[in-house]
Enzyme design. Structure first.
Site, mmCIF file in Angstrom:
data_model
loop_
_atom_site.group_PDB
_atom_site.id
_atom_site.type_symbol
_atom_site.label_atom_id
_atom_site.label_comp_id
_atom_site.label_asym_id
_atom_site.label_seq_id
_atom_site.Cartn_x
_atom_site.Cartn_y
_atom_site.Cartn_z
ATOM 1 N N ASP A 402 0.817 -1.230 0.000
ATOM 2 C CA ASP A 402 0.000 0.000 0.000
ATOM 3 C C ASP A 402 0.841 1.266 0.000
ATOM 4 O O ASP A 402 0.471 2.254 -0.634
ATOM 5 C CB ASP A 402 -0.905 0.039 1.242
ATOM 6 C CG ASP A 402 -1.991 -1.008 1.187
ATOM 7 O OD1 ASP A 402 -2.198 -1.590 0.110
ATOM 8 O OD2 ASP A 402 -2.621 -1.248 2.233
HETATM 9 P P1 NAP Z 1 0.939 -4.007 3.182
HETATM 10 O O1 NAP Z 1 0.207 -3.062 2.305
HETATM 11 O O2 NAP Z 1 0.168 -4.687 4.245
HETATM 12 O O3 NAP Z 1 1.630 -5.104 2.221
HETATM 13 C C1 NAP Z 1 2.469 -6.068 2.738
HETATM 14 C C2 NAP Z 1 2.910 -6.963 1.599
HETATM 15 O O4 NAP Z 1 3.932 -7.796 2.114
HETATM 16 C C3 NAP Z 1 1.828 -7.852 1.059
HETATM 17 O O5 NAP Z 1 1.419 -7.440 -0.217
HETATM 18 C C4 NAP Z 1 2.458 -9.268 1.043
HETATM 19 O O6 NAP Z 1 2.341 -9.835 -0.263
HETATM 20 C C5 NAP Z 1 3.916 -9.014 1.394
HETATM 21 N N1 NAP Z 1 4.462 -10.021 2.292
HETATM 22 C C6 NAP Z 1 3.890 -10.576 3.381
HETATM 23 N N2 NAP Z 1 4.699 -11.490 3.925
HETATM 24 C C7 NAP Z 1 5.826 -11.512 3.178
HETATM 25 C C8 NAP Z 1 7.046 -12.248 3.242
HETATM 26 N N3 NAP Z 1 7.260 -13.162 4.194
HETATM 27 N N4 NAP Z 1 7.983 -12.007 2.314
HETATM 28 C C9 NAP Z 1 7.771 -11.088 1.328
HETATM 29 N N5 NAP Z 1 6.637 -10.373 1.223
HETATM 30 C C10 NAP Z 1 5.681 -10.574 2.137
HETATM 31 O O7 NAP Z 1 2.178 -3.314 3.896
HETATM 32 P P2 NAP Z 1 2.722 -1.824 3.820
HETATM 33 O O8 NAP Z 1 3.039 -1.441 2.422
HETATM 34 O O9 NAP Z 1 3.788 -1.764 4.858
HETATM 35 O O10 NAP Z 1 1.503 -0.920 4.258
HETATM 36 C C11 NAP Z 1 1.038 -0.872 5.587
HETATM 37 C C12 NAP Z 1 -0.464 -0.774 5.578
HETATM 38 O O11 NAP Z 1 -0.931 -0.919 6.934
HETATM 39 C C13 NAP Z 1 -0.937 0.576 5.060
HETATM 40 O O12 NAP Z 1 -2.107 0.417 4.292
HETATM 41 C C14 NAP Z 1 -1.249 1.336 6.348
HETATM 42 O O13 NAP Z 1 -2.221 2.335 6.164
HETATM 43 C C15 NAP Z 1 -1.752 0.204 7.239
HETATM 44 N N6 NAP Z 1 -1.657 0.537 8.662
HETATM 45 C C16 NAP Z 1 -0.449 0.810 9.211
HETATM 46 C C17 NAP Z 1 -0.351 1.184 10.529
HETATM 47 C C18 NAP Z 1 0.963 1.563 11.169
HETATM 48 O O14 NAP Z 1 0.955 2.142 12.253
HETATM 49 N N7 NAP Z 1 2.089 1.242 10.552
HETATM 50 C C19 NAP Z 1 -1.492 1.231 11.323
HETATM 51 C C20 NAP Z 1 -2.711 0.901 10.743
HETATM 52 C C21 NAP Z 1 -2.769 0.553 9.410
HETATM 53 P P3 NAP Z 1 2.419 -11.440 -0.454
HETATM 54 O O15 NAP Z 1 1.335 -12.008 0.407
HETATM 55 O O16 NAP Z 1 2.198 -11.653 -1.902
HETATM 56 O O17 NAP Z 1 3.770 -11.863 -0.009
#
Ligand code: NAP
Length: 475
Positions: A402
């Site tokens: 994301d």
């Molecule tokens: P993300 O959008 O959740 O994407 C994570 C990606 O990691 C997935 O597409 C997954 O694809 C891949 N993945 C998972 N396990 C893996 C592994 N072992 N090896 C390689 N790839 C792996 O993560 P993000 O880009 O960090 O975004 C964070 C999201 O969380 C945002 O939408 C944000 O708004 C939300 N959020 C964050 C917080 C905060 O405080 N940080 C709080 C609330 C919400 P595969 O399954 O294909 O591997």
């Protein structure tokens, strides 16, 4: 210094040492100062570790100071509590993995909130008829916030741990029901202020507080839990501050207020970084999976072999790593550091682009990379690194989705439209490490993966990075 000055100084010191109240007030003052400097330290990765130590020292000072409280007549229960609490704390620190830190934090909030609630209920039981209206108001507020934070935090913990269904639980008339519970709870609170002998209303408020905490959190998806937790943290802090007013305890007032407001500010910052409002988080049911395709998310994804990826990295002059939640699940922080070392040994400039909400809790990536001893100087915030992507040879996306989704910038109809992103698609080339076609937290397809500039390297991030580091050394 003459004899009389020396004598009065000696007397002052003797008075200080002999009077538990002086020691109490002095340690509370010291603890407050340490808490403030601790919080200040936590606002930057460079000083975060020092901030943590200062806050811990503050907590130790507050506990030691409290042991001198003149109202303590029997130390047995306190010592038992200290031993039990320390055992639980040490067990948490040793056995809870980094990836389970959000739910562990939620559990800690529940502990803090139930403690504040119990203190309030005990005060009410012992002194309700003799308390002033102000103290009874503070006590009611303490118990109301404490009870709803207790159950809210327990539900948040269950959702994050997966023991409770993580998707939002929503039904028709839910918000009206919640409003009714809220008004009944505050009504009981108000009546117990008006008539202190109406104890049933006070206990009614306690029961409704527990129920309201559950109802408040079940409609929220597990992925939004960090924002909710930070909000609950803020309630727990305010509840502790109210406890301070009830007990006439300065450190509780100061620490509770610091906790309450910093938690609230953090919730707002997280919402800002996701381009969402607090009301959208609380009532939007965002954890429901969207399955929207995303503009431009069509065509083919281009796979790259490990050897080709290694060659591309080895001959780059600048590489920017962009970690995301996948780095945390794969526990790939050491592997990414090893690959960065191998590249730096070849003269490649390495930087890390950190999105404020990458992962699942604030500062998630900073904590993981710090654990792997990645130098702070190589970590760049979103605003600093975005202008650098056009001059970056390889943007290496490690389990992020994301936070690098260009739809947020380009597609006004996207559910994440307006969320600031790391603009990796502007780099000369992009390599995405992920296991397969899994979507991110928002459930949206990501057009980045279909762009000609992007190559996909499938596999667990830790394994892929370890093999890449090996290959880079062999190039
Ligand atoms: P993300 O959008 O959740 O994407 C994570 C990606 O990691 C997935 O597409 C997954 O694809 C891949 N993945 C998972 N396990 C893996 C592994 N072992 N090896 C390689 N790839 C792996 O993560 P993000 O880009 O960090 O975004 C964070 C999201 O969380 C945002 O939408 C944000 O708004 C939300 N959020 C964050 C917080 C905060 O405080 N940080 C709080 C609330 C919400 P595969 O399954 O294909 O591997």
């Amino acid at each position: 210094m003459d004899a009389s000055t020396t004598q009065s100084a000696t007397q002052a010191v003797q008075q200080l040492v002999q009077s538990p109240n002086y020691i109490l007030e002095f340690t509370y003052l010291l603890a407050s100062i340490l808490f403030i400097f601790g919080l200040k330290g936590l606002s930057h990765p460079d000083s975060a570790r020092r901030g943590m130590f200062l806050a811990e020292a503050g907590m130790a000072a507050a506990i030691i100071g409290t042991l001198f409280h003149p109202d303590i007549h029997f130390y047995g229960w306190i010592v038992a509590g200290l031993i039990l609490g320390s055992l639980v704390g040490v067990a948490f620190a040793v056995w809870v993995p980094m990836t389970a830190m959000p739910q562990r934090t939620a559990l800690s909030h529940a502990f803090g909130a139930i403690a504040a609630s119990l203190v309030g209920i005990a005060e009410f039981l012992m002194h309700s008829s003799t308390l002033s209206l102000f103290t009874r108001s503070a006590l009611g507020l303490e118990v109301m916030l404490g009870t709803l934070t207790t159950t809210g935090s327990l539900i948040a913990c269950g959702k994050l741990q997966g023991t409770i269904r993580g998707t939002p639980v929503q039904f028709k008339g839910q918000q009206i029901l919640n409003l009714l519970i809220f008004f009944a709870m505050t009504g009981c609170f108000a009546y117990s202020l008006y008539d202190p002998s109406a104890t049933y209303y006070f206990y009614g408020m306690v029961a409704l507080g527990f129920l309201f905490g559950v109802m408040l959190v079940i409609p929220i998806g597990s992925a939004d839990m960090p924002v909710v937790m930070s909000l609950l943290n803020s309630y727990a802090g305010l509840s502790s501050a109210a406890t301070g007013f009830v007990l006439g305890n300065n450190i509780l007032i100061i620490a509770g207020t610091l906790d309450g407001f910093s938690g609230f500010i953090l919730s707002i910052l997280m919402c800002k970084a996701m381009n969402r409002s607090i009301t959208n988080v609380l009532f939007g049911g965002f954890g429901a999976v969207h399955h929207a395709a995303g503009a431009g998310a069509t065509g083919e994804m281009h796979e790259i072999s490990l050897d080709d990826a290694a060659v591309r990295l080895a001959y780059a002059s600048k590489v920017v790593f962009v970690p995301g939640y996948g780095l945390a699940t794969a526990q790939a922080q050491h592997a990414v550091r090893d690959l960065a070392n191998a590249l730096e040994e070849r003269g490649v400039t390495v930087k890390y682009g950190i999105h404020p909400v990458a992962g699942r809790m604030p500062g998630h990536m900073n904590v993981l990379l710090a654990e792997a001893n990645v130098p702070y100087g190589e970590l760049y915030e979103m605003d600093q690194i975005n202008p650098e992507f056009p001059s970056t040879d390889v943007a290496m996306v490690v389990g992020a989705n994301d936070v690098v989704n260009p739809d947020a910038r380009d597609n006004p109809n996207s559910p994440i439209a307006g969320m600031p992103i790391l603009e990796v698609d502007k780099a000369k080339s992009v390599i995405v490490l992920k296991r397969g076609q899994g979507r991110g937290f928002s459930g949206l397809e990501n057009p980045l993966f279909f762009k000609p500039v992007t190559s996909m390297l499938y596999g667990d991030a830790k394994a892929s990075l370890a093999r890449l580091a090996q290959e880079v050394k062999n190039v």
